[in-house]
Design a protein around this motif. Structure first.
Motif, short mmCIF file in Angstrom:
data_model
loop_
_atom_site.label_atom_id
_atom_site.label_comp_id
_atom_site.label_asym_id
_atom_site.label_seq_id
_atom_site.Cartn_x
_atom_site.Cartn_y
_atom_site.Cartn_z
N ILE A 31 47.86 110.44 -103.02
CA ILE A 31 47.37 110.77 -104.36
C ILE A 31 48.53 110.84 -105.35
O ILE A 31 48.45 110.33 -106.47
CB ILE A 31 46.56 112.08 -104.34
CG1 ILE A 31 45.23 111.83 -103.61
CG2 ILE A 31 46.30 112.59 -105.74
CD1 ILE A 31 44.43 113.08 -103.35
N CYS A 32 49.64 111.46 -104.94
CA CYS A 32 50.82 111.52 -105.81
C CYS A 32 51.33 110.12 -106.13
O CYS A 32 51.69 109.83 -107.27
CB CYS A 32 51.93 112.35 -105.17
SG CYS A 32 51.57 114.11 -105.13
N PHE A 33 51.36 109.25 -105.13
CA PHE A 33 51.81 107.87 -105.34
C PHE A 33 50.92 107.15 -106.34
O PHE A 33 51.40 106.46 -107.25
CB PHE A 33 51.83 107.13 -104.00
CG PHE A 33 52.11 105.66 -104.13
CD1 PHE A 33 53.38 105.22 -104.40
CD2 PHE A 33 51.09 104.74 -103.98
CE1 PHE A 33 53.64 103.86 -104.53
CE2 PHE A 33 51.34 103.39 -104.11
CZ PHE A 33 52.61 102.95 -104.39
N VAL A 34 49.61 107.31 -106.21
CA VAL A 34 48.67 106.64 -107.12
C VAL A 34 48.85 107.16 -108.54
O VAL A 34 48.88 106.38 -109.50
CB VAL A 34 47.22 106.83 -106.62
CG1 VAL A 34 46.22 106.40 -107.68
CG2 VAL A 34 47.00 106.05 -105.34
N VAL A 35 48.97 108.49 -108.69
CA VAL A 35 49.13 109.06 -110.04
C VAL A 35 50.41 108.57 -110.69
O VAL A 35 50.41 108.16 -111.86
CB VAL A 35 49.09 110.61 -109.96
CG1 VAL A 35 49.53 111.24 -111.26
CG2 VAL A 35 47.71 111.08 -109.59
N VAL A 36 51.51 108.57 -109.96
CA VAL A 36 52.78 108.10 -110.51
C VAL A 36 52.70 106.62 -110.84
O VAL A 36 53.17 106.18 -111.90
CB VAL A 36 53.94 108.40 -109.52
CG1 VAL A 36 55.21 107.69 -109.94
CG2 VAL A 36 54.17 109.89 -109.44
N SER A 37 52.08 105.82 -109.99
CA SER A 37 51.95 104.38 -110.25
C SER A 37 51.14 104.12 -111.50
O SER A 37 51.52 103.30 -112.34
CB SER A 37 51.30 103.68 -109.06
OG SER A 37 52.08 103.83 -107.92
#
Length: 192
Positions: A31-37
């Motif tokens: 989820i953190c990866f998706v938000v940052v992306s």
């Protein structure tokens, strides 16, 4: 309840707790990866490009303006396109426009990408569950069998040790009985 059953139950609880926490951590990381992306992609701005030079879909999309312009078939115009902000609706055109190719409109491309991403997530989920549950279950069963075999070997060793001690005691008692003349052929005869 034997100690090894209690130990097995504690081990199963530990494994369940460990797997659950690992899946939670992986989900949080994803989820953190998706938000940052999404945030980083949102920072991309459409450069000032003159999209009015395209007079057909091919010249609008496949030329040097590829990725910056989109073709609107209802107005037959080449319009400025930002892949982040105009993902579903293009101003002055609506939802029916061509952005990446002239064969399939952008709505179908978005649906195809969504379905493809959903399939990839589904396959990753199935693979993760298979690795954690099915393969883990076999490994746990093998480990439990190994622990049970070790436990049985220990029990057998203790039994053999007790039998040896019992035989040694019997031998000493027989020697004492022989020494004092108490050894009888029939153990159920009366003493005189």
């Amino acid at each position: 309840e034997h100690w090894y059953q209690r130990r097995r139950r504690e081990f199963q609880y530990f494994q369940h707790y460990y797997i659950t926490n690992n899946l939670r951590m992986e989900l949080k990381d994803f989820i953190c990866f998706v938000v940052v992306s999404v945030y980083l992609i949102g920072q991309i701005q459409c450069e000032d490009v003159d999209c009015t030079v395209g007079d057909s879909c091919k010249s609008c999309i496949n030329g040097t303006l590829s990725g910056k312009c989109a073709w609107c078939p209802s107005t037959n115009k080449c319009l400025k396109y930002n892949p982040v902000t105009d993902i579903t609706n293009l101003p002055d055109c609506g939802k029916d426009f061509y952005a990446s190719n002239c064969v399939v409109n952008h709505k179908m491309v978005i649906i195809g990408v969504g379905v493809g991403a959903g399939l990839v997530v589904l396959l990753i989920t199935i693979f993760t569950i298979w690795c954690c549950c099915c393969r883990g279950r076999k490994a746990r069963a093998k480990k439990m069998r190994q622990q049970e075999d070790e436990y049985q070997a220990q029990r057998d060793a203790i039994t053999v040790k007790h039998e040896a001690s019992r035989a040694e005691r019997q031998e000493k008692h027989d020697a004492i009985r022989m020494k004092y003349g108490l050894k009888q052929s029939n153990p159920y005869e009366r003493f005189d």
